[in-house]
Design a protein around this motif. Structure first.
Motif, short mmCIF file in Angstrom:
data_model
loop_
_atom_site.label_atom_id
_atom_site.label_comp_id
_atom_site.label_asym_id
_atom_site.label_seq_id
_atom_site.Cartn_x
_atom_site.Cartn_y
_atom_site.Cartn_z
N GLN A 37 -23.09 4.91 39.44
CA GLN A 37 -21.78 5.10 38.80
C GLN A 37 -20.68 5.20 39.85
O GLN A 37 -20.92 5.59 41.00
CB GLN A 37 -21.79 6.37 37.95
CG GLN A 37 -22.58 6.26 36.66
CD GLN A 37 -22.22 7.37 35.68
OE1 GLN A 37 -21.75 8.43 36.06
NE2 GLN A 37 -22.46 7.11 34.40
N ASP A 38 -19.44 4.84 39.44
CA ASP A 38 -18.32 5.06 40.35
C ASP A 38 -17.98 6.54 40.34
O ASP A 38 -18.30 7.26 39.39
CB ASP A 38 -17.11 4.23 39.91
CG ASP A 38 -16.57 4.67 38.56
OD1 ASP A 38 -15.68 5.54 38.54
OD2 ASP A 38 -17.06 4.15 37.53
N PRO A 39 -17.34 7.05 41.41
CA PRO A 39 -17.12 8.50 41.53
C PRO A 39 -16.36 9.12 40.36
O PRO A 39 -16.66 10.24 39.96
CB PRO A 39 -16.32 8.61 42.84
CG PRO A 39 -16.74 7.43 43.63
CD PRO A 39 -16.96 6.33 42.63
N ARG A 40 -15.36 8.41 39.81
CA ARG A 40 -14.60 9.01 38.71
C ARG A 40 -15.45 9.15 37.46
O ARG A 40 -15.39 10.18 36.78
CB ARG A 40 -13.35 8.17 38.43
CG ARG A 40 -12.47 8.01 39.64
CD ARG A 40 -11.07 7.61 39.27
NE ARG A 40 -10.34 7.12 40.45
CZ ARG A 40 -9.91 7.89 41.43
NH1 ARG A 40 -10.13 9.18 41.39
NH2 ARG A 40 -9.26 7.37 42.46
N SER A 41 -16.22 8.14 37.14
CA SER A 41 -17.12 8.25 35.98
C SER A 41 -18.18 9.31 36.22
O SER A 41 -18.57 10.04 35.30
CB SER A 41 -17.79 6.90 35.70
OG SER A 41 -16.84 5.93 35.32
N THR A 44 -16.83 12.85 35.66
CA THR A 44 -16.66 13.14 34.22
C THR A 44 -18.00 13.31 33.54
O THR A 44 -18.19 14.23 32.73
CB THR A 44 -15.86 12.01 33.54
OG1 THR A 44 -14.62 11.83 34.22
CG2 THR A 44 -15.60 12.34 32.08
N SER A 45 -18.95 12.42 33.84
CA SER A 45 -20.30 12.55 33.27
C SER A 45 -20.92 13.87 33.67
O SER A 45 -21.62 14.52 32.89
CB SER A 45 -21.18 11.39 33.73
OG SER A 45 -20.64 10.14 33.34
N HIS A 244 -15.46 4.01 31.72
CA HIS A 244 -16.45 4.00 30.63
C HIS A 244 -17.66 4.87 31.00
O HIS A 244 -18.17 4.80 32.11
CB HIS A 244 -16.88 2.57 30.38
CG HIS A 244 -17.97 2.46 29.35
ND1 HIS A 244 -17.76 2.73 28.02
CD2 HIS A 244 -19.29 2.14 29.48
CE1 HIS A 244 -18.90 2.55 27.36
NE2 HIS A 244 -19.82 2.19 28.23
N LEU A 245 -18.10 5.66 30.05
CA LEU A 245 -19.24 6.55 30.26
C LEU A 245 -20.50 5.91 29.73
O LEU A 245 -20.50 5.31 28.65
CB LEU A 245 -19.00 7.90 29.57
CG LEU A 245 -17.77 8.70 30.03
CD1 LEU A 245 -17.66 10.00 29.24
CD2 LEU A 245 -17.84 8.99 31.53
N ALA A 248 -26.28 6.67 27.35
CA ALA A 248 -27.74 6.72 27.46
C ALA A 248 -28.15 7.46 28.73
O ALA A 248 -29.07 8.30 28.72
CB ALA A 248 -28.32 5.32 27.45
N LEU A 249 -27.46 7.16 29.82
CA LEU A 249 -27.75 7.84 31.09
C LEU A 249 -27.42 9.32 30.98
O LEU A 249 -28.20 10.18 31.41
CB LEU A 249 -26.94 7.20 32.21
CG LEU A 249 -27.02 7.89 33.57
CD1 LEU A 249 -28.43 7.83 34.12
CD2 LEU A 249 -26.03 7.25 34.55
N ILE A 250 -26.27 9.65 30.39
CA ILE A 250 -25.87 11.04 30.24
C ILE A 250 -26.88 11.80 29.38
O ILE A 250 -27.27 12.93 29.70
CB ILE A 250 -24.46 11.13 29.63
CG1 ILE A 250 -23.42 10.59 30.62
CG2 ILE A 250 -24.12 12.57 29.25
CD1 ILE A 250 -22.03 10.48 30.04
N GLY A 251 -27.32 11.18 28.28
CA GLY A 251 -28.28 11.84 27.40
C GLY A 251 -29.61 12.10 28.08
O GLY A 251 -30.17 13.20 27.98
N GLY A 252 -30.15 11.09 28.79
CA GLY A 252 -31.42 11.27 29.48
C GLY A 252 -31.34 12.29 30.60
O GLY A 252 -32.23 13.13 30.78
#
Length: 300
Positions: A37-41, A44-45, A244-245, A248-252
């Motif tokens: 992921q890029d640092p800003r995303s 936030t994630s 954009h977040l 699926a990655l955040i949930g796992g």
């Protein structure tokens, strides 16, 4: 979702549940370097992952009576301004600068954790020595006049000290302590908003030193403050053009971190916290060196 997200999420949750913070600081580099992921995303994630994990990790601590809800909510509320300021500043900093500053923060936190673990060991030795000396004094005490004085009850001075009219000072102000709490809460909020971390590595010692919490209570209460700070910083980022977040990655990642946090809550009750603290501090140093090696060349 990369397979590395599972073990990394468990590791982060383990530290978060056992130490009341510190694990969340690994979330951003894990999302950047392991998940791409890029640092800003990533920041936030991280707020989503850390906030949800802290809320769930809070449950076993609350059941054990290690959470002071009112004071935790108040501490979190004091960090609201800092969270908004940190989030606004983060959006204006170039990504390489953000990650380089994050690597420096990792080093500072790792040294602070090591220092705290060694101080905790020295304090435990001092308490053991004091207890032994006290026990020996009790065992060898045989002064009949001292026993007679103790049986006679408190004297006039003791009665005077017990009189609330003598000890209460209505106009007294604990202003230095209050200022320390406000400043600490604001700084932790800024760290949360700027870096997307929970700030638990600073919260636990802050709650111990500024509010006088016992260590287990500070660990449990810090999870509540982390959840409040993460939610506040996340709200500050809504509508600011966040990338954009990847849900699926955040949930796992969150599911793995929650599982690790529940295990960490049990680990705290069965292992020496200082051993886990030292191991985690070394891990933070390695991550800091790796992050700096990847980002510092981009600044040149």
């Amino acid at each position: 979702m990369t397979l590395l997200a599972i073990p990394l999420g468990v590791l982060i949750g383990l530290a978060l549940g056992a130490l009341g913070g510190g694990g969340s600081i690994l979330t951003v580099p894990a999302l950047v370097f392991a998940a791409g992921q890029d640092p800003r995303s990533a920041t936030t994630s991280s707020l989503l992952i850390v906030g949800i994990t802290s809320l769930i990790a809070l449950v076993p601590h609350a059941q054990a009576g290690r959470v002071r809800v009112g004071q935790g909510l108040a501490f979190g509320a004091l960090g609201v301004v800092g969270s908004f300021a940190g989030s606004a500043l983060s959006a204006r900093v170039p990504a390489p600068v953000l990650l380089t500053a994050f690597a420096a923060l990792l080093l500072v936190v790792s040294f602070a954790l090591l220092r705290r673990s060694w101080r905790g060991r020295a304090g435990a030795r001092a308490r053991a020595a004091t207890k032994g000396a006290t026990d020996r004094a009790i065992d060898t005490a045989s002064d009949p006049e001292a026993h007679a004085e103790a049986d006679a009850g408190p004297g006039p001075k003791a009665d005077q000290a017990a009189d609330p009219m003598v000890t209460i000072r209505p106009l007294a102000c604990a202003c230095p302590r209050l200022a320390k709490v406000v400043i600490t809460a604001t700084l932790v909020g800024m760290l949360t908003g700027f870096f997307g971390v929970g700030g638990g590595f600073a919260l636990v010692p802050a709650l111990v030193l500024a509010l006088g919490f016992p260590m287990p209570v500070a660990v449990g209460t810090s999870l509540l403050v982390i959840a409040v700070n993460s939610g506040t910083a996340l709200m500050a980022r809504i509508g600011t053009g966040t990338s954009h977040l990847e849900w699926a990655l955040i949930g796992g990642f969150t599911a793995a971190a929650v599982a690790g946090s529940l295990i960490g809550g049990r680990v705290m009750a069965s292992l020496e916290p200082r051993h886990l603290t030292r191991a985690f501090a070394v891990l933070l140093m390695l991550v800091a060196v790796y992050t700096a090696g990847r980002t510092v060349p981009l600044l040149v």
